[in-house]
Scaffold this motif. Structure first.
Motif, PDB file in Angstrom:
ATOM      1  N   VAL A 112       0.838  -1.198   0.000  1.00 61.64           N
ATOM      2  CA  VAL A 112       0.000   0.000   0.000  1.00 61.64           C
ATOM      3  C   VAL A 112       0.878   1.254   0.000  1.00 61.64           C
ATOM      4  O   VAL A 112       1.891   1.320   0.703  1.00 61.64           O
ATOM      5  CB  VAL A 112      -0.952   0.004   1.217  1.00 61.64           C
ATOM      6  CG1 VAL A 112      -1.633   1.357   1.384  1.00 61.64           C
ATOM      7  CG2 VAL A 112      -2.010  -1.090   1.057  1.00 61.64           C
ATOM      8  N   ARG A 182      -5.783  -5.388   2.725  1.00 60.90           N
ATOM      9  CA  ARG A 182      -6.499  -4.454   1.851  1.00 60.90           C
ATOM     10  C   ARG A 182      -7.877  -4.098   2.388  1.00 60.90           C
ATOM     11  O   ARG A 182      -8.435  -3.069   2.019  1.00 60.90           O
ATOM     12  CB  ARG A 182      -6.595  -5.050   0.443  1.00 60.90           C
ATOM     13  CG  ARG A 182      -7.367  -6.358   0.378  1.00 60.90           C
ATOM     14  CD  ARG A 182      -7.169  -7.083  -0.941  1.00 60.90           C
ATOM     15  NE  ARG A 182      -5.821  -7.633  -1.053  1.00 60.90           N
ATOM     16  CZ  ARG A 182      -5.463  -8.488  -2.028  1.00 60.90           C
ATOM     17  NH1 ARG A 182      -6.335  -8.837  -2.953  1.00 60.90           N
ATOM     18  NH2 ARG A 182      -4.243  -8.962  -2.073  1.00 60.90           N
ATOM     19  N   LEU A 186      -6.524   0.203   3.806  1.00 63.07           N
ATOM     20  CA  LEU A 186      -7.081   1.148   2.836  1.00 63.07           C
ATOM     21  C   LEU A 186      -8.248   1.930   3.434  1.00 63.07           C
ATOM     22  O   LEU A 186      -8.395   3.134   3.200  1.00 63.07           O
ATOM     23  CB  LEU A 186      -7.525   0.412   1.572  1.00 63.07           C
ATOM     24  CG  LEU A 186      -6.408  -0.113   0.672  1.00 63.07           C
ATOM     25  CD1 LEU A 186      -7.004  -0.867  -0.512  1.00 63.07           C
ATOM     26  CD2 LEU A 186      -5.508   1.015   0.182  1.00 63.07           C
TER      27      LEU A 186
END
Length: 315
Positions: A112, A182, A186
């Motif tokens: 990320v 994720r 995020l």
């Protein structure tokens, strides 16, 4: 008629006198504190699906996330939530563990970066700092992703951020992190109004794998509680898919900390990743990933899949 009624009353009295069969206790150690990744387990417990299978399942958050598989291997817990890569590495090291079901059937791990930052592709990681929490597997994943893009681990600087993944990006300590889930990082970054961009291992040279699995002790595969456990988890997974709102209500019942913005977003992002047939096993997929682990130097051999993963007779 009186004789019939008397017989009915007698039978009812006998039934009342016989105590209900005690549920079989089973200890299941989670991989982390309760979070949306564990939804099928929590929903199965809250809605009585375990009880319907004659099980009294205790869900236990570990003091140390590294402990759950080891506790099962040592016979100090019945089942643990683990990770397919961790399972394959630990079995190669001699732990008597076996996968009996899948919770999350896709990778959650990702690299990320900040969406508005300079890193627009994996190639842009060259010369930059990449944070990590756990060495070994994360190095192997990152190395494979870099190599697919013409780079190597020598082209980045690795920084141990000690599980402080998104904060280390937001503070500028690192340019990227490996090991970010994720469905969480995020969303955490979006809530901080600093959106992130994820690069997915399965799209960048790493074979797909099951993120979360249930493991048991290999010597106890004939335990009759195990198929019943898996059956209840399957029922819960399908219930979540079909009845999202009541399933979520059951998940957060008595757990207000799981009903905040972050966990609600994570719930929505994790839902499509639950295994709808937890017992199902794809041996070719496991073999492919075992070959990847050997090639990256994390295991010494590619063991036959039936040495560490089974399909239980769930009827």
């Amino acid at each position: 008629m009186k004789h019939v009624m008397a017989a009915v009353v007698l039978a009812a009295g006998l039934c009342a006198a016989v105590p209900a069969a005690a549920a079989d206790k089973l200890t299941l150690i989670l991989d982390w504190f309760v979070n949306p990744d564990h939804a099928p387990l929590v929903v199965a417990k809250e809605l009585g699906f375990f009880t319907d299978e004659g099980l009294d399942v205790e869900l236990v958050a570990p003091a140390d996330p590294n402990d759950p598989p080891k506790l099962v291997a040592a016979g100090q817990a019945d089942v643990a939530v683990s990770y397919q890569p961790q399972l394959q590495v630990q079995v190669g090291q001699g732990l008597p563990l076996v996968r009996i079901a899948t919770l999350v059937s896709t990778p959650l791990n990702s690299v990320v970066v900040l969406a508005d930052g300079p890193v627009k592709s994996v190639k842009d990681l060259k010369g930059r700092k990449v944070g990590f929490s756990v060495g070994g597997f994360e190095d192997a994943v990152l190395g494979a992703m870099l190599e697919k893009n013409g780079l190597s681990l020598k082209d980045v600087s690795l920084v141990n951020v000690n599980f402080s993944l998104s904060p280390s990006i937001l503070s500028g300590q690192v340019d990227a992190v490996i090991g970010a889930f994720r469905n969480f990082e995020l969303n955490q970054m979006a809530l901080e109004e600093r959106p992130g961009r994820a690069f997915f291992p399965e799209e960048e040279g790493v074979p797909p794998y099951d993120e979360l699995v249930l493991v048991a002790n290999k010597a106890k595969l004939d335990d009759p509680r195990l198929p019943r456990l898996v059956r209840a988890v399957e029922r819960a997974s399908l219930y979540i898919l079909n009845h999202q709102e009541p399933a979520h209500a059951a998940f957060v019942k008595g757990r207000p900390e799981l009903n905040d913005d972050l966990n609600r977003r994570a719930w929505a992002d994790t839902l499509p990743r639950f295994a709808n047939n937890p017992a199902a096993l794809d041996p070719a997929r496991y073999t492919r990933f075992a070959e990847f682990l050997k090639a990256r130097g994390l295991t010494g051999t590619v063991l036959p899949v039936d040495a560490y993963a089974v399909t239980l007779p769930v009827k």
